[in-house]
Write a protein that holds these residues in place. Structure first.
Motif, PDB file in Angstrom:
ATOM      1  N   LEU A 187     140.993 -23.844  52.739  1.00  0.00           N
ATOM      2  CA  LEU A 187     139.777 -23.898  51.917  1.00  0.00           C
ATOM      3  C   LEU A 187     138.765 -24.864  52.529  1.00  0.00           C
ATOM      4  N   LEU A 188     139.250 -25.994  53.003  1.00  0.00           N
ATOM      5  CA  LEU A 188     138.359 -26.972  53.642  1.00  0.00           C
ATOM      6  C   LEU A 188     137.772 -26.430  54.939  1.00  0.00           C
ATOM      7  N   LEU A 189     138.586 -25.725  55.714  1.00  0.00           N
ATOM      8  CA  LEU A 189     138.085 -25.086  56.938  1.00  0.00           C
ATOM      9  C   LEU A 189     137.018 -24.051  56.594  1.00  0.00           C
ATOM     10  N   THR A 190     137.264 -23.277  55.556  1.00  0.00           N
ATOM     11  CA  THR A 190     136.286 -22.291  55.104  1.00  0.00           C
ATOM     12  C   THR A 190     134.980 -22.964  54.724  1.00  0.00           C
ATOM     13  N   PHE A 191     135.076 -24.063  53.994  1.00  0.00           N
ATOM     14  CA  PHE A 191     133.878 -24.802  53.600  1.00  0.00           C
ATOM     15  C   PHE A 191     133.108 -25.267  54.835  1.00  0.00           C
ATOM     16  N   GLY A 192     133.808 -25.803  55.815  1.00  0.00           N
ATOM     17  CA  GLY A 192     133.160 -26.257  57.047  1.00  0.00           C
ATOM     18  C   GLY A 192     132.467 -25.123  57.783  1.00  0.00           C
ATOM     19  N   ILE A 193     133.110 -23.972  57.845  1.00  0.00           N
ATOM     20  CA  ILE A 193     132.509 -22.806  58.509  1.00  0.00           C
ATOM     21  C   ILE A 193     131.241 -22.377  57.774  1.00  0.00           C
ATOM     22  N   CYS A 194     131.301 -22.345  56.454  1.00  0.00           N
ATOM     23  CA  CYS A 194     130.135 -21.934  55.669  1.00  0.00           C
ATOM     24  C   CYS A 194     128.967 -22.895  55.838  1.00  0.00           C
ATOM     25  N   VAL A 195     129.243 -24.181  55.817  1.00  0.00           N
ATOM     26  CA  VAL A 195     128.171 -25.170  55.989  1.00  0.00           C
ATOM     27  C   VAL A 195     127.606 -25.089  57.407  1.00  0.00           C
ATOM     28  N   ALA A 196     128.479 -24.910  58.393  1.00  0.00           N
ATOM     29  CA  ALA A 196     127.996 -24.770  59.772  1.00  0.00           C
ATOM     30  C   ALA A 196     127.103 -23.538  59.907  1.00  0.00           C
ATOM     31  N   TYR A 197     127.494 -22.439  59.274  1.00  0.00           N
ATOM     32  CA  TYR A 197     126.646 -21.243  59.336  1.00  0.00           C
ATOM     33  C   TYR A 197     125.325 -21.476  58.613  1.00  0.00           C
ATOM     34  N   ALA A 198     125.355 -22.206  57.506  1.00  0.00           N
ATOM     35  CA  ALA A 198     124.129 -22.525  56.776  1.00  0.00           C
ATOM     36  C   ALA A 198     123.167 -23.331  57.654  1.00  0.00           C
ATOM     37  N   VAL A 199     123.705 -24.278  58.407  1.00  0.00           N
ATOM     38  CA  VAL A 199     122.865 -25.089  59.304  1.00  0.00           C
ATOM     39  C   VAL A 199     122.254 -24.206  60.389  1.00  0.00           C
ATOM     40  N   THR A 200     123.071 -23.334  60.995  1.00  0.00           N
ATOM     41  CA  THR A 200     122.534 -22.462  62.050  1.00  0.00           C
ATOM     42  C   THR A 200     121.521 -21.474  61.476  1.00  0.00           C
ATOM     43  N   ASP A 201     121.727 -21.044  60.241  1.00  0.00           N
ATOM     44  CA  ASP A 201     120.786 -20.135  59.594  1.00  0.00           C
ATOM     45  C   ASP A 201     119.438 -20.824  59.382  1.00  0.00           C
ATOM     46  N   GLU A 202     119.455 -22.057  58.942  1.00  0.00           N
ATOM     47  CA  GLU A 202     118.193 -22.800  58.771  1.00  0.00           C
ATOM     48  C   GLU A 202     117.514 -23.048  60.117  1.00  0.00           C
ATOM     49  N   PHE A 203     118.307 -23.330  61.135  1.00  0.00           N
ATOM     50  CA  PHE A 203     117.739 -23.497  62.487  1.00  0.00           C
ATOM     51  C   PHE A 203     117.064 -22.196  62.917  1.00  0.00           C
ATOM     52  N   HIS A 204     117.721 -21.085  62.688  1.00  0.00           N
ATOM     53  CA  HIS A 204     117.159 -19.776  63.023  1.00  0.00           C
ATOM     54  C   HIS A 204     115.810 -19.568  62.326  1.00  0.00           C
ATOM     55  N   GLN A 205     115.697 -19.984  61.082  1.00  0.00           N
ATOM     56  CA  GLN A 205     114.460 -19.780  60.330  1.00  0.00           C
ATOM     57  C   GLN A 205     113.279 -20.574  60.884  1.00  0.00           C
ATOM     58  N   MET A 206     113.564 -21.612  61.661  1.00  0.00           N
ATOM     59  CA  MET A 206     112.477 -22.384  62.273  1.00  0.00           C
ATOM     60  C   MET A 206     111.652 -21.519  63.227  1.00  0.00           C
ATOM     61  N   PHE A 207     112.236 -20.435  63.715  1.00  0.00           N
ATOM     62  CA  PHE A 207     111.575 -19.579  64.690  1.00  0.00           C
ATOM     63  C   PHE A 207     111.004 -18.304  64.066  1.00  0.00           C
ATOM     64  N   VAL A 208     111.084 -18.190  62.762  1.00  0.00           N
ATOM     65  CA  VAL A 208     110.570 -17.018  62.053  1.00  0.00           C
ATOM     66  C   VAL A 208     109.220 -17.394  61.442  1.00  0.00           C
ATOM     67  N   PRO A 209     108.187 -16.578  61.712  1.00  0.00           N
ATOM     68  CA  PRO A 209     106.868 -16.885  61.141  1.00  0.00           C
ATOM     69  C   PRO A 209     106.926 -16.995  59.614  1.00  0.00           C
ATOM     70  N   HIS A 210     106.250 -18.003  59.081  1.00  0.00           N
ATOM     71  CA  HIS A 210     106.147 -18.267  57.647  1.00  0.00           C
ATOM     72  C   HIS A 210     107.463 -18.720  57.005  1.00  0.00           C
ATOM     73  N   ARG A 211     108.444 -19.066  57.816  1.00  0.00           N
ATOM     74  CA  ARG A 211     109.705 -19.604  57.314  1.00  0.00           C
ATOM     75  C   ARG A 211     109.884 -20.999  57.900  1.00  0.00           C
ATOM     76  N   TYR A 212     110.749 -21.783  57.297  1.00  0.00           N
ATOM     77  CA  TYR A 212     111.010 -23.130  57.800  1.00  0.00           C
ATOM     78  C   TYR A 212     112.429 -23.530  57.430  1.00  0.00           C
ATOM     79  N   ALA A 213     112.920 -24.524  58.130  1.00  0.00           N
ATOM     80  CA  ALA A 213     114.259 -25.052  57.840  1.00  0.00           C
ATOM     81  C   ALA A 213     114.143 -26.054  56.702  1.00  0.00           C
ATOM     82  N   ASP A 214     115.129 -26.031  55.807  1.00  0.00           N
ATOM     83  CA  ASP A 214     115.104 -26.920  54.658  1.00  0.00           C
ATOM     84  C   ASP A 214     116.512 -27.444  54.390  1.00  0.00           C
ATOM     85  N   VAL A 215     116.649 -28.757  54.395  1.00  0.00           N
ATOM     86  CA  VAL A 215     117.937 -29.389  54.141  1.00  0.00           C
ATOM     87  C   VAL A 215     118.430 -29.045  52.734  1.00  0.00           C
TER      88      VAL A 215
END
Length: 130
Positions: free
Chosen positions: A72-100
């Motif tokens: 369960l903890l590993l799953t949580f870490g994977i999900c949070v890591a994907y969330a971070v990469t998803d926000e990073f990805h949004q930095m390159f999308v017009p009219h989108r931004y990364a948000d903590v």
């Protein structure tokens, strides 16, 4: 690898791959058509609630046996890591931004899912033992 094992792996992991691809696709849109239907933090939590269940299912090779806390903890870490990469990805999308705060909402959704999964499996295990 036997054909049945390959099909089983597909059954377990294909939903995860489709789900993360869907998240990636929606994150690549400059304007999400259904974006205003619910508050942003609710949408993020629901999105990652689903992801957490699917990843836990994949890592545990299904949900017919209890998911150990370490998994369960590993799953949580994977999900949070994907969330971070998803926000990073949004930095390159017009009219989108990364948000903590979006990452925090994603983490809360994943944690709620994993907590609910743990409790549900504990209750079912007790009922089965009774």
């Amino acid at each position: 690898m036997p054909r049945t094992r390959i099909l089983h792996r597909l059954w377990i992991w294909a939903p995860v791959l489709v789900y993360v691809a869907l998240i990636f696709y929606v994150s690549s849109l400059s304007n999400v058509p259904w974006g205003g239907l619910a508050p942003d933090f609710i949408s993020h939590a629901i999105e990652y609630f689903g992801l957490a269940i699917l990843v836990a299912r994949g890592l545990n090779d299904g949900l017919s046996t209890p998911v150990p806390v370490r998994r369960l903890l590993l799953t949580f870490g994977i999900c949070v890591a994907y969330a971070v990469t998803d926000e990073f990805h949004q930095m390159f999308v017009p009219h989108r931004y990364a948000d903590v705060l979006d990452v925090l909402s994603d983490a809360v959704g994943a944690a709620l899912a994993l907590g609910a999964l743990h409790v549900a499996q504990s209750v079912l295990a007790r009922k089965g033992a009774a």
